[in-house]
Design a protein around this motif. Structure first.
Motif, PDB file in Angstrom:
ATOM      1  N   THR A  39      43.672  -3.352 -22.521  1.00 32.01           N
ATOM      2  CA  THR A  39      43.005  -3.125 -20.974  1.00 32.01           C
ATOM      3  C   THR A  39      41.659  -2.512 -21.217  1.00 32.01           C
ATOM      4  O   THR A  39      40.722  -2.601 -20.236  1.00 32.01           O
ATOM      5  CB  THR A  39      43.870  -1.603 -20.605  1.00 32.01           C
ATOM      6  N   GLY A 284      40.780   2.613 -20.069  1.00 29.83           N
ATOM      7  CA  GLY A 284      41.425   1.852 -21.104  1.00 29.83           C
ATOM      8  C   GLY A 284      42.075   2.698 -22.170  1.00 29.83           C
ATOM      9  O   GLY A 284      42.408   2.374 -23.480  1.00 29.83           O
ATOM     10  N   SER A 292      43.279  -4.266 -15.055  1.00 25.32           N
ATOM     11  CA  SER A 292      42.125  -3.534 -15.116  1.00 25.32           C
ATOM     12  C   SER A 292      41.892  -3.021 -13.588  1.00 25.32           C
ATOM     13  O   SER A 292      42.456  -3.384 -12.534  1.00 25.32           O
ATOM     14  CB  SER A 292      40.905  -4.595 -15.162  1.00 25.32           C
TER      15      SER A 292
END
Length: 385
Positions: A39, A284, A292
């Motif tokens: 991520t 993340g 995202s």
């Protein structure tokens, strides 16, 4: 050619310099994400899934990047995000960041877990700032922090909701950032020997290294391990939207909910009384393999953008990214890692220079798209590829 022989301009330029200046455990605490960091990478890379439309022969003689963010008259749609322990990346780092933000006419957000207290930061600029807070098990501590923030002139509360417990940030385990055993201590000590400049400027001259906003609630305010033990005991996995409604009832200023990634949660935030929300996956650093923020932004903006302000954080690395976020429905963005890289690399002036580059990129990008005002940046000017 050495990186120190060229002027840093981009976020990546400052990142490389920060890597050279900081002890590795501090750099990785900032730079890293959760688990395999999928991520973390997607936050940056997914901006490339969107392309801007270039339009010509339009009068762009009056390009204006100014806007209003939570009642703050901002020179551009950017705010400095809260970053825990920013004062470990430069001497009294939060105060340097706040001064840089003030000089560029944008909001600064103080983290609950900053080295400098909210009072020290506001004293450095004499201007209102935003204050970030987590839901703690001890609600009396929350009330106390809110009173301190309000007394210091804070008018906007950024409340983080995506941390019922910390994510698995494996770089921190690898570097000994997490852990108090002998191996962790020896690892950090060895890493410190590679950063003599940091030791003198921050380690020695940057004291006290307390978590300023929590120094009155831990037994030994000079021991960072005491803060970690307190914080670990305060993560509250029982929190629901009812608690946000309670928070709304005791906080008189603007309330922005940070950590929203789904439309249903965005709607719940609005129903709980939020004035704004931040589409965010905590850079993340929490649940790896989630989408995202830039991918999630359009649907959330369409669902609640007419009911509250929408912000985006995560992956923004330049002014073009800011333009994409605004065109896709954001009122503005928060940047975290970029300003800390600049701070670690070049102090307050580095943050000022980076923000100046962002604003120039936004202004130039808008002109080349044929628009003069942020309100003209619409989804029609973005193509998804």
């Amino acid at each position: 050619m050495s990186i120190f022989n060229v002027n840093p301009v981009t976020v990546d330029d400052y990142r490389r310099r920060a890597l050279c200046r900081l002890p590795r455990f501090l750099f990785d605490y900032l730079d890293g994400g959760a688990n395999a960091e999928a991520t973390l990478a997607a936050n940056v890379n997914d901006f490339d899934r969107f392309r801007l439309k270039q339009r010509v022969m339009r009068n762009v003689d009056q390009v204006d990047t100014a806007t209003t963010l939570a009642g703050f008259d901002a020179a551009m749609p950017v705010a400095l995000a809260p970053v825990g322990m920013a004062g470990m990346y430069a001497r009294r780092g939060e105060t340097q960041g706040a001064r840089a933000a003030d000089s560029q006419g944008i909001p600064f957000t103080c983290s609950t877990l900053g080295i400098c207290s909210v009072e020290e930061i506001t004293a450095a600029t004499g201007k209102p700032i935003w204050f970030q807070l987590y839901m703690l098990r001890d609600r009396e501590v929350i009330k106390s922090l809110l009173k301190r923030a309000e007394a210091a002139g804070v008018t906007t509360l950024v409340f983080t909701v995506d941390l019922p417990l910390p994510g698995m940030r494996l770089r921190d385990y690898r570097n000994g950032m997490i852990g108090t055993n002998l191996r962790s201590k020896l690892s950090k000590a060895a890493q410190l020997t590679t950063s003599p400049g940091w030791i003198f400027d921050v380690g020695i001259k940057g004291k006290p290294h307390t978590i300023g906003n929590l120094s009155d609630v831990v037994p030994d305010p000079d021991d960072l391990n005491e803060y970690k033990a307190f914080i670990d005991s305060q993560f509250d996995s029982s929190v629901t939207w009812d608690d946000i409604a309670w928070l709304r009832s005791i906080w008189p200023g603007k309330l922005i909910i940070k950590g929203v990634m789904e439309v249903e949660d965005a709607q719940a935030a609005v129903n709980a009384g939020a004035d704004g929300l931040v589409v965010s996956n905590h850079g993340g650093r929490q649940l790896d393999s989630v989408a995202s923020g830039i991918v999630k932004l359009p649907a959330i903006a369409e669902a609640v953008g007419d009911q509250c302000e929408i912000y985006l954080d995560g992956g923004i690395r330049n002014g073009i990214d800011v333009i994409k976020a605004v065109a896709l429905g954001a009122n503005g963005v928060l940047i975290g890692r970029p300003w800390i890289y600049a701070l670690a690399a070049a102090g307050e002036q580095g943050v000022k220079d980076l923000l100046g580059t962002f604003q120039s990129e936004i202004r130039t990008g808008m002109a080349l798209m044929g628009v003069n005002n942020l309100s003209e940046l619409t989804p029609e000017l973005v193509e998804r590829v």
